[in-house]
Design a protein around this motif. Structure first.
Motif, short mmCIF file in Angstrom:
data_model
loop_
_atom_site.label_atom_id
_atom_site.label_comp_id
_atom_site.label_asym_id
_atom_site.label_seq_id
_atom_site.Cartn_x
_atom_site.Cartn_y
_atom_site.Cartn_z
N GLY A 114 -6.48 -5.56 5.39
CA GLY A 114 -5.58 -6.43 4.65
C GLY A 114 -5.90 -6.49 3.17
O GLY A 114 -6.73 -5.74 2.66
N LEU A 115 -5.24 -7.41 2.50
CA LEU A 115 -5.39 -7.59 1.06
C LEU A 115 -6.84 -7.80 0.65
O LEU A 115 -7.34 -7.16 -0.29
N LEU A 147 -4.79 -3.96 -8.21
CA LEU A 147 -3.60 -4.71 -7.82
C LEU A 147 -3.97 -5.78 -6.79
O LEU A 147 -3.54 -6.94 -6.90
N SER A 148 -4.76 -5.42 -5.80
CA SER A 148 -5.16 -6.37 -4.76
C SER A 148 -5.95 -7.53 -5.33
O SER A 148 -5.73 -8.70 -4.98
N ARG A 149 -6.86 -7.23 -6.23
CA ARG A 149 -7.66 -8.29 -6.86
C ARG A 149 -6.79 -9.20 -7.73
O ARG A 149 -7.00 -10.42 -7.76
N SER A 192 -11.98 -5.73 -1.84
CA SER A 192 -13.45 -5.71 -1.78
C SER A 192 -14.05 -4.30 -1.83
O SER A 192 -15.25 -4.14 -1.98
N PHE A 193 -13.21 -3.28 -1.70
CA PHE A 193 -13.71 -1.91 -1.62
C PHE A 193 -14.15 -1.36 -2.97
O PHE A 193 -13.63 -1.74 -4.02
N LEU A 203 0.83 -1.20 0.00
CA LEU A 203 0.00 0.00 0.00
C LEU A 203 0.87 1.25 0.00
O LEU A 203 0.66 2.17 -0.79
N GLY A 204 1.85 1.27 0.89
CA GLY A 204 2.72 2.44 1.00
C GLY A 204 3.53 2.70 -0.25
O GLY A 204 3.74 3.86 -0.64
N ALA A 205 3.97 1.64 -0.92
CA ALA A 205 4.77 1.80 -2.13
C ALA A 205 3.98 2.47 -3.26
O ALA A 205 4.52 3.24 -4.05
#
Length: 204
Positions: free
Chosen positions: A61-62, A93-95, A67-68, A37-39
């Motif tokens: 978390g991931l 990216l998370s998905r 899910s957002f 997230l920070g990157a």
């Protein structure tokens, strides 16, 4: 400060005691999804703004980020700037991490640089930050501070990867002299080296 290779530069920076009161590997919460997230959030903004956004994401978390809705995440990361763009990129990216790796631990163990660079909004610096600080890989991050420091001393490179190769070659060719200082852990060396450069350049 005079140096003819990255090993000599590292020795000079080591003398300056630059990482007082910093995490061992300089980037906070090494090895966690928060680093990913920070990157992304730190692109085109100050770290202080990123910290405010990360505080709003604390405990998430991931799976949560995946899910957002973009508008909801955008509100949470507003302090980091470019929040509409970054929210969409973080969700995608998370998905994609979940789709291709199943969970964050598998991602850490198996992701390749090429996969990261194929993701929208992930460039060389962001990819290497994730690899070094989230995944614990033996890779060094190049950034604007690094480029500025080298230019000041007459070193200019045509590409990001050429500069990165120069740094890593100097360390690896002299690893027999550095290994004990860094617990025989090349990732620890690269993460602290990058941190030293940033902290040195922030001092002006």
């Amino acid at each position: 400060m005079e140096f003819s290779n990255s090993y000599e530069l590292l020795l000079e920076l080591r003398k300056k005691n630059l990482l007082q009161n910093k995490p061992k590997r300089w980037w906070p919460n090494f090895g966690t999804f928060e680093v990913v997230l920070g990157a992304v959030l730190t692109q085109n903004t100050k770290w202080e703004n990123v910290q405010k956004a990360l505080e709003n994401l604390k405990g998430m978390g991931l799976e949560d980020i995946a899910s957002f809705e973009p508008s909801y995440l955008a509100e949470l990361i507003k302090p980091a700037g470019f929040y509409n763009q970054k929210s969409k990129r973080l969700i995608t990216l998370s998905r994609n991490i979940l789709r291709d790796f199943g969970d964050f631990e598998n991602f850490k163990q198996n992701v390749e640089r090429e996969w990261l660079l194929s993701q929208k909004g992930i460039g060389f610096e962001t990819a290497d930050s994730i690899l070094c600080y989230a995944c614990g890989r033996d890779t060094m991050v190049m950034d604007a501070y690094t480029k500025r420091l080298l230019k000041k001393h007459g070193y200019e490179f045509e590409s990001y990867d050429e500069m990165k190769e120069w740094f890593e070659r100097g360390v690896e060719e002299n690893w027999d002299k550095l290994a004990e200082l860094y617990e025989n852990d090349l990732n620890l060396c690269y993460s602290r080296y990058h941190g030293k450069i940033v902290e040195f350049m922030k001092r002006g």
